[in-house]
Design an enzyme around this catalytic site. Sequence first.
Site, PDB file in Angstrom:
ATOM      1  N   CYS A 147      -2.170  -3.486  14.621  1.00  0.00           N
ATOM      2  CA  CYS A 147      -1.821  -3.058  13.259  1.00  0.00           C
ATOM      3  C   CYS A 147      -2.132  -4.161  12.261  1.00  0.00           C
ATOM      4  O   CYS A 147      -1.790  -5.326  12.480  1.00  0.00           O
ATOM      5  CB  CYS A 147      -0.339  -2.699  13.209  1.00  0.00           C
ATOM      6  SG  CYS A 147       0.322  -2.576  11.556  1.00  0.00           S
ATOM      7  N   CYS A 206       4.847  -7.378   7.815  1.00  0.00           N
ATOM      8  CA  CYS A 206       5.781  -6.886   8.833  1.00  0.00           C
ATOM      9  C   CYS A 206       5.993  -7.973   9.883  1.00  0.00           C
ATOM     10  O   CYS A 206       5.042  -8.656  10.272  1.00  0.00           O
ATOM     11  CB  CYS A 206       5.233  -5.624   9.497  1.00  0.00           C
ATOM     12  SG  CYS A 206       6.394  -4.907  10.685  1.00  0.00           S
ATOM     13  N   CYS A 232      -1.703   1.719   8.073  1.00  0.00           N
ATOM     14  CA  CYS A 232      -0.840   0.812   7.324  1.00  0.00           C
ATOM     15  C   CYS A 232      -1.382  -0.614   7.284  1.00  0.00           C
ATOM     16  O   CYS A 232      -1.773  -1.179   8.285  1.00  0.00           O
ATOM     17  CB  CYS A 232       0.571   0.875   7.872  1.00  0.00           C
ATOM     18  SG  CYS A 232       1.036  -0.338   9.066  1.00  0.00           S
ATOM     19  N   GLU A 267       0.834  -1.202   0.000  1.00  0.00           N
ATOM     20  CA  GLU A 267       0.000   0.000   0.000  1.00  0.00           C
ATOM     21  C   GLU A 267       0.866   1.249   0.000  1.00  0.00           C
ATOM     22  O   GLU A 267       1.937   1.270   0.615  1.00  0.00           O
ATOM     23  CB  GLU A 267      -0.864   0.030   1.261  1.00  0.00           C
ATOM     24  CG  GLU A 267      -1.791  -1.153   1.355  1.00  0.00           C
ATOM     25  CD  GLU A 267      -2.576  -1.171   2.653  1.00  0.00           C
ATOM     26  OE1 GLU A 267      -3.313  -2.127   2.860  1.00  0.00           O
ATOM     27  OE2 GLU A 267      -2.441  -0.220   3.449  1.00  0.00           O
ATOM     28  N   CYS A 316       3.009   8.337   1.936  1.00  0.00           N
ATOM     29  CA  CYS A 316       3.336   7.343   2.954  1.00  0.00           C
ATOM     30  C   CYS A 316       3.766   6.079   2.205  1.00  0.00           C
ATOM     31  O   CYS A 316       3.005   5.521   1.422  1.00  0.00           O
ATOM     32  CB  CYS A 316       2.117   7.078   3.837  1.00  0.00           C
ATOM     33  SG  CYS A 316       2.439   5.861   5.115  1.00  0.00           S
ATOM     34  N   CYS A 352       2.838  -5.923  15.892  1.00  0.00           N
ATOM     35  CA  CYS A 352       2.050  -5.088  16.818  1.00  0.00           C
ATOM     36  C   CYS A 352       0.574  -5.507  16.690  1.00  0.00           C
ATOM     37  O   CYS A 352       0.038  -5.534  15.576  1.00  0.00           O
ATOM     38  CB  CYS A 352       2.203  -3.615  16.469  1.00  0.00           C
ATOM     39  SG  CYS A 352       3.933  -3.091  16.433  1.00  0.00           S
TER      40      CYS A 352
HETATM   41  S1  SF4 Z   1       2.835  -0.854  13.550  1.00  0.00           S
HETATM   42 FE1  SF4 Z   1       2.560  -2.466  12.010  1.00  0.00          FE
HETATM   43  S2  SF4 Z   1       3.996  -1.976  10.349  1.00  0.00           S
HETATM   44 FE2  SF4 Z   1       4.603  -0.776  12.173  1.00  0.00          FE
HETATM   45  S3  SF4 Z   1       6.133  -2.070  13.208  1.00  0.00           S
HETATM   46 FE3  SF4 Z   1       4.155  -2.579  14.152  1.00  0.00          FE
HETATM   47  S4  SF4 Z   1       3.410  -4.336  12.951  1.00  0.00           S
HETATM   48 FE4  SF4 Z   1       5.050  -3.387  11.752  1.00  0.00          FE
END
Ligand code: SF4
Length: 386
Positions: free
Chosen positions: A136, A129, A370, A109, A122, A133
């Site tokens: 996210c 990833c 994101c 994206e 962005c 987190c």
């Molecule tokens: S917020 Fe999402 S993209 Fe950013 S480090 Fe954490 S898991 Fe990865």
Amino acid sequence: MSAVANQEIKLIARASEGRQNFWSLTLPELEQVMDGWGQPTYRARQVFQWAYKELAEDFADMGNLPRELRERLAETYSLVNLRAERDLISKDRQTYKALLALPDGQTIEAVLMLYEARATVCVSSQVGCAIGCPFCASGQMGLQRNLNAGEIVEQVIYFSRFLRRWHAGTAGELGSGITVPAEIQNVTNLVFMGMGEPLANYNNLWRAIRNLNAAHGLAMGARRMTVSTSGLVPRIEQFAREPEEVNLAISLHAANDELRDQMVPINKKWPVARLMEAASTYIATTNRRLSYEWALIQGVNDAPERAEELAIAIKGQLCHVNVIPLNPVSNTPFHRSSRQHIHDFQAVLTAHGIPNTVRIEKGVDIQAACGQLKAEQQGLTTVTED
Ligand code: SF4
């Protein structure tokens, strides 16, 4: 994915088959290639001029190059490696999010956000990833792969081309959905806050930054770029020593280890105290202001006590805190804080003399946080609006 989209991805894959992504190349590398091909090295500058200034999509258009050279370039490199699989424009006509297909069928994206005199992109740095987190959407996918430098650069080129077409009146139906202020002729700012942990893809990130920053590249000022990290301590220290004055943001979200271990799991490896050491090193080495990002989540990290912990952890640092009310993702138990909690959290920081801003994310109605669009495409999440 629709049959048409599938067909398009196959076409890009075929179009770039066996060819290298042009945007990964540095000027000295292309000069070497020209030399090896028996061409004067100034040809490399001409190619860069066409690619970065004229935003050419085809080597055949590079009219001041000999035909044989144009053909050889087209056999070796590809100028178009990303294709929009989905385009979304926000209701306020100021945010454009694209789900971009890569030649191997993966998707990433990228988002264009328009302000009065700024056009910020962005940028994603990885497919998925590894940090995980829990609030996210990208974190729920796991890491698929790193982007190469060209795939990072080309996200910016994609929107540069779009803005060029918009001003020329050739952006079609998509263009009619967005309003671009007259003074915005090109992308002005970059934030590496899309999918992925940019510092986990360090060498490709910097190769991309240097092509975007170079006068013969997109000539974007380093100070107009911000890289966001979840806290990869050795890389933060390395980042501080890079000569370009690129801004750094740390996604902190919690200032005590018990909570941060859950919210940003890399904290188990580099806990808050160690991260604060790296932050101080960054500030002392660069003499630049560091940003902290704090996604404010109802009942998780929005109590005044959490703000107190933050204030104590960063007191005395040359820094700024961006408080970002969460852009909520469904299938997760996390929600945006109430206005009152946002206000109270900010009041604690202000009372401690810590510069701070509440940043309402743009494009909530088009899943601009994101990874949300890709996650939705994969059936991992549906997106909610508070
Ligand atoms: S917020 Fe999402 S993209 Fe950013 S480090 Fe954490 S898991 Fe990865």
